[in-house]
Design a protein around this motif. Structure first.
Motif, short mmCIF file in Angstrom:
data_model
loop_
_atom_site.label_atom_id
_atom_site.label_comp_id
_atom_site.label_asym_id
_atom_site.label_seq_id
_atom_site.Cartn_x
_atom_site.Cartn_y
_atom_site.Cartn_z
N HIS A 243 0.79 -1.24 0.00
CA HIS A 243 0.00 0.00 0.00
C HIS A 243 0.82 1.28 0.00
O HIS A 243 0.43 2.26 -0.62
N VAL A 244 1.92 1.32 0.74
CA VAL A 244 2.69 2.55 0.84
C VAL A 244 4.19 2.20 0.89
O VAL A 244 4.87 2.36 1.90
N PRO A 245 4.69 1.68 -0.25
CA PRO A 245 6.05 1.13 -0.27
C PRO A 245 7.13 2.15 0.09
O PRO A 245 8.16 1.76 0.66
N ALA A 246 6.89 3.43 -0.18
CA ALA A 246 7.92 4.42 0.13
C ALA A 246 8.22 4.44 1.64
O ALA A 246 9.35 4.74 2.04
N LEU A 277 -5.23 3.65 2.53
CA LEU A 277 -4.14 2.79 3.03
C LEU A 277 -2.79 3.22 2.46
O LEU A 277 -1.74 2.83 2.96
N ASP A 278 -2.81 4.02 1.40
CA ASP A 278 -1.55 4.46 0.77
C ASP A 278 -1.01 5.75 1.39
O ASP A 278 -0.04 6.31 0.89
N LYS A 279 -1.61 6.19 2.49
CA LYS A 279 -1.17 7.45 3.08
C LYS A 279 -0.41 7.22 4.39
O LYS A 279 -0.77 6.36 5.19
N THR A 446 -8.24 2.90 11.80
CA THR A 446 -9.20 3.50 10.88
C THR A 446 -8.53 4.62 10.09
O THR A 446 -7.45 5.09 10.43
N SER A 447 -9.21 5.08 9.06
CA SER A 447 -8.81 6.31 8.39
C SER A 447 -9.50 7.45 9.13
O SER A 447 -10.72 7.45 9.28
N GLY A 448 -8.68 8.39 9.62
CA GLY A 448 -9.25 9.43 10.48
C GLY A 448 -9.28 10.78 9.80
O GLY A 448 -9.70 10.92 8.66
N GLY A 452 -2.94 12.62 4.80
CA GLY A 452 -1.80 13.32 4.22
C GLY A 452 -1.76 14.69 4.87
O GLY A 452 -2.63 15.03 5.69
N GLY A 453 -0.74 15.50 4.53
CA GLY A 453 -0.70 16.84 5.08
C GLY A 453 -0.82 16.88 6.58
O GLY A 453 -1.55 17.69 7.15
#
Ligand SMILES: Cc1cc2nc3c(=O)[nH]c(=O)nc-3n(C[C@H](O)[C@H](O)[C@H](O)COP(=O)(O)OP(=O)(O)OC[C@H]3O[C@@H](n4cnc5c(N)ncnc54)[C@H](O)[C@@H]3O)c2cc1C
Length: 483
Positions: A243-246, A277-279, A446-448, A452-453
């Motif tokens: 999801h967020v390899p970086a 999930l990518d954040k 969860t996503s809250g 980002g930011g």
């Protein structure tokens, strides 16, 4: 059926029963438990470690709150829910949950009062000069990009980083206070219980969990609801890779070992949708002390890519995701100061050209960047990135240096932001937007608020706030109180 979801038919007997079963005792779990118990529910918290705390206890402890809290007022700052919402709507990434933002801002003052009532101490003193937890036990700091462009034009800035009274790192104080409140309440806590499966009735209602306790499986029934507060997945390499390899490149992946995404996977197995999930939040503390904001941050092409006076969470996100983790902070002799965090000096030279050559930047690129920057900085302006005038000064006095802000050599503190899709009362939603009966979640499972930011304090802030709401919803009292 996934091994993460068992049929209630297959549970021969229940080893324990509670109205509300909370999975994980970090800041979110403690808040769920306290509020559900205050509503009269019999609450059982299952924690995989011997004791609670989680990542919350290892954190800076900053809570992003505002709208005119008692602490802001005591420190002489004005704020409003509207200005706070404007800032968050503009800053927390693409496609955030606006309903969560608005509710959070509307009830932020009351949420601060609730934290104080639980025994979380805040000293009514403002500390100027850091972006996040102060070295003192002072209670209020700037913890975002409120005073930087573009946000200062969009919302009236106010400091909103509320820090429990503890020097350097206040997460331990936050969790000590919340766990003490849990201990004073009727909530039961069972350590060394790792939840490995959810139990589902034939009508799809989640009615309990299976926990592993020293190798033995225990079936625990939840009369009203199961609440997942198991944290994020920064410790799960496979999930990061997917999801967020970086984030795998970040050296400073701090989290409790429970941050392996187990709750997110349990929710998915029960049919939950996920969000963002990518954040990830990526902090690059390259500009502490703040005098270093007068430097210029350049990428591998010798170009600036962000206003250096932005909060270090924004610097990290830009450096990793937009500059590929290759960045250097260029300073001259006039603004040089010893950075707070140990950072390698990647190059020193009598001219920008010498520095650029040592860094391997394209010939002439850094020189052109500095020439343009200095031309405008002589008049105290930065027309390219609109850095605040107090941090704009020509970089012209030799020697010149480059602090190494590459992901391989510098601190990039990372944690995940995405997770299960929930409504404002912590009800877990499926891909159709329908609730999964009996299943709730809060915190970094969860996503809250932030997708980002990131501004410091949003994770503990939304985990505790929406945790409380999930606790009430799980008891069946979602609308009994407003905040
Ligand atoms: C260095 C650093 C500093 C930070 N500083 C701040 C800050 O100042 N402000 C801020 O807002 N955020 C901060 N954060 C982020 C913040 O700490 C976390 O996002 C937040 O603590 C998550 O809270 P939580 O309650 O969701 O999860 P956690 O606090 O991680 O709690 C989850 C709990 O669930 C348990 N658990 C996990 N799986 C299971 C299972 N299957 N069964 C039973 N129990 C389980 C875990 O053991 C853990 O105790 C920081 C992060 C880092 C890396």
């Amino acid at each position: 059926m996934s091994r993460l979801v068992r049929s209630a038919r297959d549970v021969a007997h229940w080893d324990d029963t509670a109205d509300v079963v909370v999975v994980g005792l970090g800041a979110a779990g403690a808040s769920v438990a306290l509020e559900a118990a205050a509503d009269g529910a019999d609450v059982l918290v299952l924690e995989r470690a011997a004791a609670g705390g989680g990542t919350s206890a290892m954190s800076g402890g900053v809570l992003y709150l505002g709208g005119g809290t008692a602490l802001q007022t005591a420190c002489g700052f004005e704020d409003s829910a509207e200005e706070m919402a404007k800032y968050l709507r503009a800053s927390v990434g693409d496609a955030p949950d606006l309903a969560k933002i608005d509710l959070y801002c509307e009830h932020s003052v009351a949420h601060y009062d609730w934290l104080v009532a639980q025994g979380v101490p805040f000293k009514p003193v403002f500390y100027y000069g850091v972006s996040g937890e102060p070295p003192t036990d002072d209670g209020l700091v700037w913890s975002g990009s409120e005073r930087a462009q573009p946000f200062c034009d969009l919302a009236r800035p106010a400091p909103r980083g509320h820090v429990p009274a503890m020097e350097h790192q206040a997460g331990p104080m936050l969790m000590r206070s919340l766990i003490a409140a849990v201990e004073r309440s009727p909530v039961r806590v069972a350590g060394d219980h790792r939840v490995v499966a959810l139990v589902r009735e034939s009508d799809d209602t989640i009615v309990g969990v299976i926990a592993s306790h020293f190798g033995q499986e225990r079936a625990i029934r939840a009369r009203r609801g199961v609440v997942l507060t198991t944290g994020g997945f920064i410790m799960n390499d496979a999930m990061l890779a997917a999801h967020v390899p970086a984030a795998l490149r970040c050296k400073f992946r701090v989290g409790a070992e429970g941050d392996d995404g187990s709750g997110i996977k349990l929710g998915i197995a029960a049919g939950a949708a996920t969000r963002h999930l990518d954040k990830a939040s990526i902090s690059l503390p390259a500009t502490q002390p703040w005098g270093l904001k007068r430097g210029v941050l350049v990428d591998a092409r010798g170009q600036r890519f962000v206003n250096e006076d932005a909060y270090y969470g924004r610097l990290g996100e830009y450096a990793l995701f937009h500059a590929g983790g290759r960045a250097w902070l260029i300073v001259d002799d006039a603004i040089f100061e010893k950075p707070e965090y140990p950072r390698r000096v990647a190059a020193v030279g009598e001219t920008p050209t010498e520095v650029a050559r040592e860094l391997g930047l394209p010939p002439g690129a850094l020189e052109a960047t500095l020439a343009l920057y200095n031309e405008h900085a002589a008049r105290g302006v930065d027309p390219v990135f609109a850095k605040a005038a107090e941090y704009v000064t020509p970089l012209a006095r030799a020697p010149f240096g480059a602090f190494d802000c590459t992901v391989d050599a510098s601190i990039y503190a990372a944690f995940t932001l995405g997770g299960l899709h929930t409504d404002v009362d912590g009800r877990v939603l499926d891909p159709e937007g329908d609730t999964i009966p009996g299943l709730f979640a809060a915190g970094r499972a969860t996503s809250g608020l932030s997708v980002g930011g990131y501004s410091s304090g949003l994770s503990l802030g939304d985990g505790t706030f929406f945790g409380r709401r999930a606790g009430r919803a799980a008891t069946g009292n979602a609308s009994s109180r407003s905040s």
